[in-house]
Write a protein that holds these residues in place. Structure first.
Motif, PDB file in Angstrom:
ATOM      1  N   VAL A 141       4.514  11.464   0.973  1.00 51.10           N
ATOM      2  CA  VAL A 141       4.928  11.380   2.381  1.00 51.10           C
ATOM      3  C   VAL A 141       4.244  10.202   3.064  1.00 51.10           C
ATOM      4  N   PHE A 142       2.947  10.047   2.816  1.00 48.54           N
ATOM      5  CA  PHE A 142       2.203   8.951   3.419  1.00 48.54           C
ATOM      6  C   PHE A 142       2.741   7.601   2.941  1.00 48.54           C
ATOM      7  N   GLY A 143       3.082   7.512   1.657  1.00 48.69           N
ATOM      8  CA  GLY A 143       3.634   6.270   1.109  1.00 48.69           C
ATOM      9  C   GLY A 143       4.965   5.906   1.736  1.00 48.69           C
ATOM     10  N   VAL A 148       0.848  -1.202   0.000  1.00 44.38           N
ATOM     11  CA  VAL A 148       0.000   0.000   0.000  1.00 44.38           C
ATOM     12  C   VAL A 148       0.881   1.249   0.000  1.00 44.38           C
ATOM     13  N   GLY A 149       1.989   1.212   0.722  1.00 45.68           N
ATOM     14  CA  GLY A 149       2.909   2.346   0.727  1.00 45.68           C
ATOM     15  C   GLY A 149       3.509   2.604  -0.638  1.00 45.68           C
ATOM     16  N   ILE A 150       3.881   1.540  -1.348  1.00 45.32           N
ATOM     17  CA  ILE A 150       4.431   1.691  -2.688  1.00 45.32           C
ATOM     18  C   ILE A 150       3.369   2.260  -3.632  1.00 45.32           C
ATOM     19  N   LEU A 151       2.136   1.763  -3.519  1.00 46.96           N
ATOM     20  CA  LEU A 151       1.064   2.290  -4.367  1.00 46.96           C
ATOM     21  C   LEU A 151       0.779   3.758  -4.061  1.00 46.96           C
ATOM     22  N   GLN A 152       0.802   4.122  -2.772  1.00 49.38           N
ATOM     23  CA  GLN A 152       0.605   5.532  -2.398  1.00 49.38           C
ATOM     24  C   GLN A 152       1.725   6.395  -2.971  1.00 49.38           C
ATOM     25  N   LEU A 153       2.967   5.889  -2.892  1.00 52.02           N
ATOM     26  CA  LEU A 153       4.109   6.627  -3.405  1.00 52.02           C
ATOM     27  C   LEU A 153       3.975   6.846  -4.911  1.00 52.02           C
ATOM     28  N   LEU A 154       3.618   5.805  -5.651  1.00 56.63           N
ATOM     29  CA  LEU A 154       3.440   5.939  -7.100  1.00 56.63           C
ATOM     30  C   LEU A 154       2.289   6.879  -7.438  1.00 56.63           C
ATOM     31  N   GLN A 155       1.236   6.824  -6.655  1.00 54.14           N
ATOM     32  CA  GLN A 155       0.097   7.720  -6.861  1.00 54.14           C
ATOM     33  C   GLN A 155       0.522   9.167  -6.651  1.00 54.14           C
ATOM     34  N   GLY A 156       1.321   9.409  -5.626  1.00 53.19           N
ATOM     35  CA  GLY A 156       1.804  10.757  -5.349  1.00 53.19           C
ATOM     36  C   GLY A 156       2.734  11.269  -6.428  1.00 53.19           C
ATOM     37  N   ILE A 157       3.624  10.403  -6.903  1.00 54.24           N
ATOM     38  CA  ILE A 157       4.541  10.805  -7.975  1.00 54.24           C
ATOM     39  C   ILE A 157       3.764  11.154  -9.239  1.00 54.24           C
ATOM     40  N   ALA A 158       2.747  10.360  -9.549  1.00 56.35           N
ATOM     41  CA  ALA A 158       1.931  10.640 -10.731  1.00 56.35           C
ATOM     42  C   ALA A 158       1.205  11.977 -10.596  1.00 56.35           C
ATOM     43  N   ALA A 159       0.722  12.290  -9.395  1.00 58.44           N
ATOM     44  CA  ALA A 159       0.005  13.550  -9.187  1.00 58.44           C
ATOM     45  C   ALA A 159       0.941  14.751  -9.254  1.00 58.44           C
ATOM     46  N   VAL A 160       2.164  14.595  -8.773  1.00 61.61           N
ATOM     47  CA  VAL A 160       3.117  15.702  -8.806  1.00 61.61           C
ATOM     48  C   VAL A 160       3.673  15.893 -10.219  1.00 61.61           C
ATOM     49  N   ALA A 161       3.919  14.802 -10.922  1.00 58.80           N
ATOM     50  CA  ALA A 161       4.563  14.869 -12.235  1.00 58.80           C
ATOM     51  C   ALA A 161       3.661  15.471 -13.305  1.00 58.80           C
ATOM     52  N   GLU A 162       2.416  15.046 -13.347  1.00 63.98           N
ATOM     53  CA  GLU A 162       1.523  15.483 -14.414  1.00 63.98           C
ATOM     54  C   GLU A 162       0.155  15.833 -13.857  1.00 63.98           C
ATOM     55  N   ASN A 163      -0.190  17.092 -13.881  1.00 66.06           N
ATOM     56  CA  ASN A 163      -1.515  17.507 -13.435  1.00 66.06           C
ATOM     57  C   ASN A 163      -2.600  17.073 -14.415  1.00 66.06           C
ATOM     58  N   GLU A 164      -2.240  16.878 -15.665  1.00 59.53           N
ATOM     59  CA  GLU A 164      -3.229  16.510 -16.669  1.00 59.53           C
ATOM     60  C   GLU A 164      -3.573  15.029 -16.643  1.00 59.53           C
ATOM     61  N   LEU A 165      -2.936  14.258 -15.800  1.00 62.01           N
ATOM     62  CA  LEU A 165      -3.165  12.818 -15.732  1.00 62.01           C
ATOM     63  C   LEU A 165      -4.531  12.493 -15.139  1.00 62.01           C
ATOM     64  N   PHE A 166      -5.043  13.363 -14.308  1.00 61.58           N
ATOM     65  CA  PHE A 166      -6.286  13.122 -13.603  1.00 61.58           C
ATOM     66  C   PHE A 166      -7.403  13.991 -14.155  1.00 61.58           C
TER      67      PHE A 166
END
Length: 111
Positions: free
Chosen positions: A42-44, A3-21
């Motif tokens: 941070v949570f991840g 779950v931590g790894i998934l949270q980390l990847l989710q956070g990286i995706a949100a920071v990297a590309e705002n248009e992804l969501f």
């Protein structure tokens, strides 16, 4: 740790590309994607560290894992409007983590 790894990847995706969501309805707890990304990063990282300590069998890590999984459910509930399927997946994994950690019986130490 998963779950931590998934949270980390989710956070990286949100920071990297705002248009992804895709943004839908406006909600009361609306944050910028970069803010959400850093929250998830941070949570991840914290979840990964607690998961690693949990492998050592530390009692405090069991309580920390349960509390952090419950907080992860809340964070992903608030993230639900932005990326619903990913949030539902992580919420389901958090429920499994809470169940697994709370029902785990460590083997007694041989003396």
């Amino acid at each position: 740790m998963t779950v931590g790894i998934l949270q980390l990847l989710q956070g990286i995706a949100a920071v990297a590309e705002n248009e992804l969501f895709v943004v839908g309805v406006e909600y009361t707890f609306k944050f910028d994607f970069t803010t959400w990304g850093w929250i998830h990063i941070v949570f991840g990282v914290v979840l990964i560290v607690v998961g690693l300590v949990l492998l050592t069998g530390a009692t405090w890590a069991r309580m920390a894992a349960i509390i952090l999984a419950a907080l992860s459910i809340l964070v992903n509930f608030m993230w639900l409007p932005y990326y619903p399927w990913w949030s539902v997946l992580i919420i389901a994994l958090d429920v499994v983590v809470i169940w697994a950690v709370s029902t785990w019986q460590p083997a007694p130490l041989p003396y």
